[in-house]
Design a protein around this motif. Structure first.
Motif, mmCIF file in Angstrom:
data_model
loop_
_atom_site.group_PDB
_atom_site.id
_atom_site.type_symbol
_atom_site.label_atom_id
_atom_site.label_comp_id
_atom_site.label_asym_id
_atom_site.label_seq_id
_atom_site.Cartn_x
_atom_site.Cartn_y
_atom_site.Cartn_z
ATOM 1 N N GLU A 170 -33.078 -31.037 -33.233
ATOM 2 C CA GLU A 170 -34.068 -30.382 -34.090
ATOM 3 C C GLU A 170 -34.121 -30.988 -35.483
ATOM 4 O OE1 GLU A 170 -36.026 -27.682 -32.919
ATOM 5 O OE2 GLU A 170 -35.154 -28.279 -31.022
ATOM 6 N N SER A 190 -30.315 -25.751 -29.974
ATOM 7 C CA SER A 190 -31.423 -25.362 -29.108
ATOM 8 C C SER A 190 -31.211 -26.064 -27.762
ATOM 9 C CB SER A 190 -32.730 -25.865 -29.735
ATOM 10 O OG SER A 190 -33.724 -26.024 -28.755
ATOM 11 N N GLN A 192 -33.448 -27.396 -26.277
ATOM 12 C CA GLN A 192 -34.725 -28.109 -26.258
ATOM 13 C C GLN A 192 -34.755 -29.310 -25.299
ATOM 14 O OE1 GLN A 192 -37.594 -27.266 -27.803
ATOM 15 N NE2 GLN A 192 -38.575 -28.999 -26.812
ATOM 16 N N LYS A 195 -34.274 -28.312 -21.606
ATOM 17 C CA LYS A 195 -35.389 -27.629 -20.911
ATOM 18 C C LYS A 195 -36.501 -28.619 -20.614
ATOM 19 C CE LYS A 195 -37.574 -25.387 -24.976
ATOM 20 N NZ LYS A 195 -38.152 -24.147 -25.496
ATOM 21 N N ARG A 213 -26.517 -22.144 -35.259
ATOM 22 C CA ARG A 213 -27.132 -22.707 -36.466
ATOM 23 C C ARG A 213 -26.183 -22.500 -37.636
ATOM 24 N NH1 ARG A 213 -33.064 -23.201 -35.515
ATOM 25 N NH2 ARG A 213 -33.042 -23.597 -33.282
ATOM 26 N N GLU A 215 -26.282 -21.990 -40.662
ATOM 27 C CA GLU A 215 -27.169 -21.589 -41.750
ATOM 28 C C GLU A 215 -26.370 -21.519 -43.044
ATOM 29 O OE1 GLU A 215 -30.317 -21.238 -41.669
ATOM 30 O OE2 GLU A 215 -30.694 -21.243 -39.502
ATOM 31 N N HIS A 222 -31.275 -14.470 -40.697
ATOM 32 C CA HIS A 222 -30.599 -15.628 -40.112
ATOM 33 C C HIS A 222 -29.193 -15.289 -39.633
ATOM 34 C CE1 HIS A 222 -33.791 -17.795 -42.279
ATOM 35 N NE2 HIS A 222 -33.676 -18.639 -41.274
ATOM 36 N N LEU A 223 -28.909 -15.729 -38.419
ATOM 37 C CA LEU A 223 -27.570 -15.615 -37.856
ATOM 38 C C LEU A 223 -27.069 -17.025 -37.557
ATOM 39 C CD1 LEU A 223 -28.377 -12.827 -35.253
ATOM 40 C CD2 LEU A 223 -26.898 -12.535 -37.253
ATOM 41 N N TYR A 339 -40.148 -34.518 -31.168
ATOM 42 C CA TYR A 339 -40.767 -34.399 -29.850
ATOM 43 C C TYR A 339 -42.130 -33.687 -29.892
ATOM 44 C CZ TYR A 339 -38.403 -29.920 -30.474
ATOM 45 O OH TYR A 339 -37.953 -28.741 -30.996
ATOM 46 N N GLU A 361 -40.894 -14.881 -38.667
ATOM 47 C CA GLU A 361 -41.093 -15.678 -37.449
ATOM 48 C C GLU A 361 -40.312 -15.109 -36.256
ATOM 49 O OE1 GLU A 361 -40.159 -19.910 -38.045
ATOM 50 O OE2 GLU A 361 -39.318 -19.850 -36.026
ATOM 51 N N TRP A 362 -40.975 -14.978 -35.122
ATOM 52 C CA TRP A 362 -40.341 -14.494 -33.890
ATOM 53 C C TRP A 362 -40.111 -15.623 -32.893
ATOM 54 C CZ3 TRP A 362 -42.155 -9.103 -31.765
ATOM 55 C CH2 TRP A 362 -42.240 -8.185 -32.822
ATOM 56 N N MET A 363 -40.912 -16.681 -33.018
ATOM 57 C CA MET A 363 -40.934 -17.710 -31.978
ATOM 58 C C MET A 363 -41.453 -19.016 -32.526
ATOM 59 S SD MET A 363 -43.719 -18.278 -29.158
ATOM 60 C CE MET A 363 -44.334 -19.369 -30.407
ATOM 61 N N THR A 364 -40.993 -20.118 -31.943
ATOM 62 C CA THR A 364 -41.575 -21.436 -32.212
ATOM 63 C C THR A 364 -41.896 -22.088 -30.879
ATOM 64 O OG1 THR A 364 -40.375 -21.792 -34.261
ATOM 65 C CG2 THR A 364 -41.114 -23.750 -33.122
ATOM 66 N N ARG A 368 -45.448 -31.001 -26.284
ATOM 67 C CA ARG A 368 -44.490 -32.076 -26.561
ATOM 68 C C ARG A 368 -45.112 -33.433 -26.228
ATOM 69 N NH1 ARG A 368 -41.670 -27.562 -28.288
ATOM 70 N NH2 ARG A 368 -40.963 -26.320 -26.531
ATOM 71 N N PHE A 406 -41.722 -22.919 -25.526
ATOM 72 C CA PHE A 406 -41.504 -22.088 -26.715
ATOM 73 C C PHE A 406 -40.141 -21.410 -26.639
ATOM 74 C CE2 PHE A 406 -44.087 -19.970 -23.485
ATOM 75 C CZ PHE A 406 -43.331 -18.842 -23.179
ATOM 76 N N GLY A 409 -36.317 -15.835 -30.594
ATOM 77 C CA GLY A 409 -34.975 -15.346 -30.906
ATOM 78 C C GLY A 409 -34.899 -13.882 -30.493
#
Ligand code: AMO
Length: 442
Positions: A170, A190, A192, A195, A213, A215, A222-223, A339, A361-364, A368, A406, A409
Motif C-alpha cells: 500500500e 492489507s 491486497q 486477493k 497498521r 499508525e 485508527h487502530l 495497482y 471512511e468505511w471502505m476503499t 486495478r 474493495f 474495516g
C-alpha cells in the motif's frame, strides 16, 4: 437420584412450578431485610433469584454459582417488563459457589457503563461482560457474518490471506516490520496482492483477515490491528461494477443489522444509515467544489479529503441526496497505491474510490491495473521492489481479467452504525501506539 440437568435462564419462564438447576454469574445483588434478590446471568439471559439466608446474602457481583430452586410466577404488580424472564422468579433452595470474585472496581449493574476510555480498557476482562459492550461485539459479529453471506450469495470464494508478507503493497510508512528468521518481513497492511492473485484462481474471492497498521498517531478512528473485510472479482466492464458490488454488500450488511440487532441498536440510540435511492458517487474534485461552496474552506487542490471535508461531504449527501453514505472517486493517481487503475480519460486521476459514511471512511476500493507491463512500470515508479512482488506479478503475466475490489474495516462499520465516539470501543482488545492490552510506558 441422578444428576440434575442444567436449565438455561431463557427457558425458565416455561418451567413454572418446576425445580431447576441454574448456572451463571451474579449480575447484581440486593438485600431487603432478610430477603435477598440476586439477578443471575448466563449466556441466554438474566433471571431474578430470591431467598433468605447467608448462602444468598454472602454472594457478590460476578461470583460464579449454581443454584437449585423452584420457578414461581410473580404477582402481577411485581412483573418486570424489562426482563424477558420478568414474569417469574426462582425461589432458591440451594446455592453452590463455583468461583469467587473480588470486589469490582466500579458498578457493573448500571444500564450505561459510565467509565473513561482508559478505565474501560484497563479493565477489559470485566467491562466486556457489560451488556453494552457485549452488544457492540454482537453487532460486529452480525456485520462480519453478513459480509460473508452477501458475497457467498454472489459466488465469491473465501480464502485465507497470509499475515506475514515480504513487501509493502500500500506504500506509506505505517507498517510493522518483523524479524523473520534472519530476514526482514512485514505484517500485512492489507491482503491486497493476495486477493488479486486469487482472482486469477477463483474469479471472485473474499477474505476476512486481520490487517496491521503502524499508525503513528492516536485518533478516534485508527487502530493498529483491524478486521479487514476484503473482496475482489474479475470480468468487470467498468469501475462502476465495483462500486455496485460494494453498494450491494454494505446494503446487505445494514439490512442484516437492522433485522437482527433492533434491541442492541436501541441501547445506543442508533439508527441504520439512511440511503434514499442509490448511494451518490462524486469525484474528488467535484466533492471539493461542493465542500468549498458550503464551507468556504478551499481544499480544492488537496489530494485527499480532510476529516472536516469528510464531514462536510456527508452533510451534503444527506441534505441533497437523502443518503448518509457517499462514494468519492477519482483521487490523484500518484496519491494511491501502484495497482490502482488510472482513468483513461484523465490519467492524472484514478478509478479508485472511498465510501464515506457519517463523517468518516468505511471502505476503499477500485479498479486495478490488469496489464502486466503497466503494472510493472507503476510498481517501479512507486518504488515497490519488483523481486519481492514476484508472485503477484506472475499472476498478471499469465492472464488476469479486468478486475477490481474493495475492503471495509469491520470496526469502522461498527463505529459508524452504533455512533461510537472512539473506534477502540468497537473492538474487544484494541491495539494502538499507546496500548497492547495495557498502556505502554513511554
Ligand atoms: P485502506 O488502506 O483504505 O485500503 O483500508 C481499507 C479499509 O480498512 C479500514 N482501515 C482502518 N480501520 C481502522 N484503523 C486503521 N488504522 C485502518 N486502516 C484501514 C478502513 C479502510 O477504508 N487495499 C486497500 C483496499 C482495496 O482497495 O481493496 C486498502 O487497504 O475502513
Amino acid at each position: 437420584m441422578g444428576i440434575m440437568k442444567r436449565t438455561l435462564i431463557c427457558e425458565t419462564p416455561k418451567a413454572v412450578g418446576k425445580e431447576v438447576l441454574l448456572k451463571g454469574w451474579v449480575n447484581t445483588k440486593r438485600d431487603h431485610g432478610k430477603i435477598t434478590f440476586v439477578d443471575l446471568r448466563d449466556r441466554s439471559g438474566i433471571v431474578q433469584v430470591v431467598g433468605s439466608g447467608e448462602e444468598l446474602s454472602s454472594l457478590k457481583p460476578e461470583y460464579v454459582i449454581e443454584i437449585v430452586g423452584e420457578v414461581k410466577k410473580r404477582p402481577e404488580n411485581l412483573v418486570n417488563p424489562k426482563l424477558k424472564t420478568g414474569e417469574i422468579e426462582v425461589e432458591v433452595k440451594k446455592v453452590t459457589v463455583l468461583s469467587k470474585a473480588e470486589e469490582l472496581p466500579f458498578d457493573m449493574g448500571k444500564e450505561v457503563l459510565d467509565l473513561t476510555l482508559p478505565v474501560l480498557l484497563d479493565n477489559r476482562a470485566i467491562t466486556l461482560r457489560h451488556p453494552t459492550q457485549k452488544a457492540i461485539l454482537k453487532v460486529q459479529e452480525v456485520i462480519i457474518d453478513a459480509f460473508r453471506k452477501a458475497l457467498k450469495e454472489k459466488d465469491f470464494v473465501e480464502f485465507q490471506a497470509p499475515s506475514i508478507i515480504p513487501e509493502i503493497p500500500e506504500g506509506g510508512a505505517d507498517v510493522f516490520e518483523v524479524k523473520y528468521f534472519d530476514h526482514k518481513a512485514y505484517l500485512a497492511q492489507s491482503p491486497q496482492l493476495y486477493k488479486q492473485i486469487m482472482t486469477g484462481v477463483f474469479e471472485r474471492v473474499f477474505s476476512i483477515n486481520k490487517i496491521f497498521r503502524a499508525e503513528p498517531s492516536v485518533t478516534t478512528r485508527h487502530l493498529a490491528e483491524v478486521v479487514s473485510l476484503d473482496a475482489e472479482f474479475g470480468f468487470i466492464d467498468s469501475w462502476l461494477d465495483v462500486v455496485e458490488m460494494a453498494e450491494y454488500t454494505i446494503r446487505y450488511i445494514l439490512k442484516e443489522v437492522s433485522e437482527k440487532c433492533e434491541k442492541k441498536l436501541a441501547m445506543f440510540n442508533a439508527t441504520i444509515p439512511q440511503i434514499k435511492d442509490k448511494i451518490p458517487v462524486v469525484k474528488l474534485r467535484e466533492a471539493q467544489e461542493i465542500i468549498f461552496k458550503r464551507t468556504k474552506i478551499d481544499n480544492r487542490k488537496e489530494k485527499d479529503l480532510s476529516p472536516e471535508d469528510e464531514r462536510a461531504i456527508c452533510e451534503w449527501a444527506l441534505e441533497e441526496k437523502g443518503s448518509e453514505l457517499v462514494f468519492v472517486s477519482h483521487y490523484p493517481t500518484k496519491s494511491r497505491p501502484f495497482y490502482t487503475y488510472p482513468d483513461p480519460d484523465d490519467p492524472e486521476f484514478n478509478q479508485g474510490f472511498d465510501l464515506i459514511g457519517r463523517g468518516f471512511e468505511w471502505m476503499t476500493g477500485g479498479r486495478r491495473i490488469e496489464n502486466y507491463e503497466l503494472l510493472v512500470e507503476h510498481a517501479k515508479e512507486w518504488g515497490v521492489n519488483i523481486e519481492k512482488i514476484g508472485l503477484y506479478l506472475q499472476a498478471f503475466k499469465y492472464g488476469m481479467p479486468p478486475e477490481g475490489g474493495f475492503a471495509f474495516g469491520a470496526e469502522r462499520i461498527t463505529q459508524g452504525i452504533l455512533g461510537l465516539k472512539n473506534i477502540r470501543e468497537g473492538t474487544a482488545f484494541p491495539r494502538d501506539m499507546e496500548r497492547v492490552d495495557f498502556r505502554l510506558s513511554k
